[in-house]
Write a protein that holds these residues in place. Sequence first.
Motif, PDB file in Angstrom:
ATOM      1  N   THR A 189       0.740  -1.208   0.055  1.00  0.00           N
ATOM      2  CA  THR A 189       0.124   0.075   0.048  1.00  0.00           C
ATOM      3  C   THR A 189       0.782   1.253   0.091  1.00  0.00           C
ATOM      4  O   THR A 189       0.585   2.351  -0.345  1.00  0.00           O
ATOM      5  CB  THR A 189      -0.901   0.012   1.221  1.00  0.00           C
ATOM      6  N   PHE A 190       1.984   1.246   0.534  1.00  0.00           N
ATOM      7  CA  PHE A 190       2.944   2.446   0.654  1.00  0.00           C
ATOM      8  C   PHE A 190       4.197   2.200  -0.302  1.00  0.00           C
ATOM      9  O   PHE A 190       4.879   3.229  -0.574  1.00  0.00           O
ATOM     10  CB  PHE A 190       3.097   2.846   1.989  1.00  0.00           C
ATOM     11  N   ALA A 191       4.662   1.051  -0.449  1.00  0.00           N
ATOM     12  CA  ALA A 191       5.644   0.525  -1.482  1.00  0.00           C
ATOM     13  C   ALA A 191       5.608  -0.425  -2.392  1.00  0.00           C
ATOM     14  O   ALA A 191       5.980  -1.354  -2.419  1.00  0.00           O
ATOM     15  CB  ALA A 191       7.077   0.255  -0.398  1.00  0.00           C
ATOM     16  N   PRO A 192       4.564  -0.136  -3.377  1.00  0.00           N
ATOM     17  CA  PRO A 192       4.199  -1.108  -4.103  1.00  0.00           C
ATOM     18  C   PRO A 192       5.252  -1.698  -5.208  1.00  0.00           C
ATOM     19  O   PRO A 192       4.883  -2.926  -5.708  1.00  0.00           O
ATOM     20  CB  PRO A 192       3.127  -0.664  -4.866  1.00  0.00           C
ATOM     21  N   ARG A 193       6.283  -0.978  -5.567  1.00  0.00           N
ATOM     22  CA  ARG A 193       7.335  -1.404  -6.386  1.00  0.00           C
ATOM     23  C   ARG A 193       8.418  -2.088  -5.750  1.00  0.00           C
ATOM     24  O   ARG A 193       9.503  -2.265  -6.295  1.00  0.00           O
ATOM     25  CB  ARG A 193       7.750  -0.178  -7.387  1.00  0.00           C
ATOM     26  N   SER A 194       8.250  -1.953  -4.539  1.00  0.00           N
ATOM     27  CA  SER A 194       9.577  -2.514  -3.697  1.00  0.00           C
ATOM     28  C   SER A 194       9.561  -3.983  -3.797  1.00  0.00           C
ATOM     29  O   SER A 194       8.984  -4.810  -4.250  1.00  0.00           O
ATOM     30  CB  SER A 194       9.216  -2.301  -2.156  1.00  0.00           C
ATOM     31  N   ALA A 195      10.965  -4.399  -3.669  1.00  0.00           N
ATOM     32  CA  ALA A 195      11.321  -6.011  -3.792  1.00  0.00           C
ATOM     33  C   ALA A 195      10.355  -6.937  -2.816  1.00  0.00           C
ATOM     34  O   ALA A 195      10.150  -7.910  -3.046  1.00  0.00           O
ATOM     35  CB  ALA A 195      12.942  -6.419  -3.612  1.00  0.00           C
ATOM     36  N   ALA A 196      10.258  -5.791  -1.551  1.00  0.00           N
ATOM     37  CA  ALA A 196       9.586  -6.923  -0.659  1.00  0.00           C
ATOM     38  C   ALA A 196       7.917  -7.255  -1.022  1.00  0.00           C
ATOM     39  O   ALA A 196       7.426  -8.360  -0.931  1.00  0.00           O
ATOM     40  CB  ALA A 196       9.419  -6.077   0.754  1.00  0.00           C
ATOM     41  N   ALA A 197       7.291  -6.212  -1.694  1.00  0.00           N
ATOM     42  CA  ALA A 197       6.034  -6.230  -2.160  1.00  0.00           C
ATOM     43  C   ALA A 197       5.967  -7.195  -3.400  1.00  0.00           C
ATOM     44  O   ALA A 197       4.857  -8.222  -3.205  1.00  0.00           O
ATOM     45  CB  ALA A 197       5.491  -4.905  -2.640  1.00  0.00           C
ATOM     46  N   GLY A 198       6.884  -7.254  -4.036  1.00  0.00           N
ATOM     47  CA  GLY A 198       6.813  -8.404  -5.144  1.00  0.00           C
ATOM     48  C   GLY A 198       7.023  -9.716  -4.630  1.00  0.00           C
ATOM     49  O   GLY A 198       6.574 -10.716  -5.031  1.00  0.00           O
ATOM     50  N   ALA A 199       7.992  -9.966  -3.408  1.00  0.00           N
ATOM     51  CA  ALA A 199       8.101 -11.172  -3.002  1.00  0.00           C
ATOM     52  C   ALA A 199       6.842 -11.866  -2.049  1.00  0.00           C
ATOM     53  O   ALA A 199       6.510 -12.898  -2.276  1.00  0.00           O
ATOM     54  CB  ALA A 199       9.333 -11.168  -1.631  1.00  0.00           C
ATOM     55  N   PHE A 200       6.209 -10.750  -1.545  1.00  0.00           N
ATOM     56  CA  PHE A 200       4.969 -11.346  -0.927  1.00  0.00           C
ATOM     57  C   PHE A 200       3.921 -11.669  -2.099  1.00  0.00           C
ATOM     58  O   PHE A 200       3.162 -12.677  -1.781  1.00  0.00           O
ATOM     59  CB  PHE A 200       4.315 -10.155  -0.079  1.00  0.00           C
ATOM     60  N   ALA A 201       3.694 -10.969  -3.056  1.00  0.00           N
ATOM     61  CA  ALA A 201       2.753 -11.348  -4.171  1.00  0.00           C
ATOM     62  C   ALA A 201       3.147 -12.871  -4.799  1.00  0.00           C
ATOM     63  O   ALA A 201       2.419 -13.384  -5.109  1.00  0.00           O
ATOM     64  CB  ALA A 201       3.020 -10.228  -5.262  1.00  0.00           C
ATOM     65  N   ALA A 202       4.425 -13.063  -5.041  1.00  0.00           N
ATOM     66  CA  ALA A 202       4.984 -14.119  -5.519  1.00  0.00           C
ATOM     67  C   ALA A 202       4.642 -15.307  -4.560  1.00  0.00           C
ATOM     68  O   ALA A 202       4.169 -16.403  -4.802  1.00  0.00           O
ATOM     69  CB  ALA A 202       6.407 -14.348  -5.849  1.00  0.00           C
ATOM     70  N   LEU A 203       4.813 -15.147  -3.328  1.00  0.00           N
ATOM     71  CA  LEU A 203       4.509 -16.133  -2.377  1.00  0.00           C
ATOM     72  C   LEU A 203       2.930 -16.362  -2.192  1.00  0.00           C
ATOM     73  O   LEU A 203       2.579 -17.587  -2.260  1.00  0.00           O
ATOM     74  CB  LEU A 203       5.041 -15.503  -0.956  1.00  0.00           C
ATOM     75  N   TRP A 204       2.053 -15.321  -2.333  1.00  0.00           N
ATOM     76  CA  TRP A 204       0.804 -15.555  -2.231  1.00  0.00           C
ATOM     77  C   TRP A 204       0.270 -16.427  -3.591  1.00  0.00           C
ATOM     78  O   TRP A 204      -0.520 -17.204  -3.451  1.00  0.00           O
ATOM     79  CB  TRP A 204      -0.102 -14.171  -2.207  1.00  0.00           C
ATOM     80  N   THR A 205       0.894 -16.129  -4.848  1.00  0.00           N
ATOM     81  CA  THR A 205       0.677 -16.837  -5.948  1.00  0.00           C
ATOM     82  C   THR A 205       0.902 -18.336  -5.835  1.00  0.00           C
ATOM     83  O   THR A 205       0.052 -19.356  -5.921  1.00  0.00           O
ATOM     84  CB  THR A 205       1.367 -16.434  -7.232  1.00  0.00           C
ATOM     85  N   ALA A 206       2.073 -18.513  -5.165  1.00  0.00           N
ATOM     86  CA  ALA A 206       2.330 -20.015  -4.789  1.00  0.00           C
ATOM     87  C   ALA A 206       1.337 -20.734  -3.724  1.00  0.00           C
ATOM     88  O   ALA A 206       0.997 -21.863  -3.787  1.00  0.00           O
ATOM     89  CB  ALA A 206       3.852 -20.174  -4.254  1.00  0.00           C
TER      90      ALA A 206
END
Length: 235
Positions: free
Chosen positions: A212-229
Amino acid sequence: MATIAIYSSKGGVGKTTLAVNLAWCAAALSQRRTLLWDLDPQAASSWVVGREPAGDQARALFTKDSKASAHAQPTIVPGLDLIPADASLRTLDLLLHDIGKRRRLGRLIERIGDYDHVLLDCPPGLTETSEQVIRAADLIVMPVIPSPLAQRAADEVLRHLGGKVPVLPVHMMVDRRRRLHAEALAAQPDWPAIPMASAVEAMAEHRAPVATFAPRSAAAGAFAALWTAIERRVA
C-alpha cells in the motif's frame, strides 16, 4: 474456503509480517473475500490493519456457541475483515484445555460465513492453541529465519506435525550478503524467500501492508509471488 495458518514455534520470525501482507494479497490482488483472524495476544496484526484492542473479548469467542463472523470487523483494506486479538488470549490455552473440545477452532471456522480464505496469525510455541490450529488448517505457512537455531526449531515443528497438514516453509528477513543466509538458501532452494528490507520495517510506521505504501519494492513483489504459490497449493 481455505484456512491458511501463519505459524512457527519461535517468536520474532515474521509471522505477523507474513499474515498481514498475505491477507492483503488475497483481498487486493486476488479479489478474494478474506478474513484475518489474529490469535496472538500481542495483537500486532490487529494494530497494523487499524484496530486497537477493545477490551477482553477475543477469548470469550471460544466459550460461546455463536458465529465467529459476528466478531469480524472491516479493515483499511477493501475485502479484508479482521477478528481482532486482545490480551485475554493469554489464557486461551487453559480455556481450550478445560473445555476439552479438540476441534473448537475448526468448528468456529466451519461456521465463519461467506469467505474465500481465512488466514490465522498464530502465537508461537507448541501449545493447545497450536494443536487447534494444526487440526483446522489446510496449509501452514512457516516463517524461518536463515540461521541454524531457526532451522532447528523448524525441523522440530515438522517432526511434530508428522505430515498431518501440508507445510510451506518461507525464509524471512533474508540478507543474501550474509554467509549463513546464503548457505541456508542454498540448502533449501525451493523455499520462498522474503528479503530484509526497510519497507518491511516501515509497516509499523505506516500501519499498513507493504504494497500500500511501497508497491514497487522488492518486498512487495516477494509477498505477491509467495501468495501466488500459496493459492496454487490450496486451489
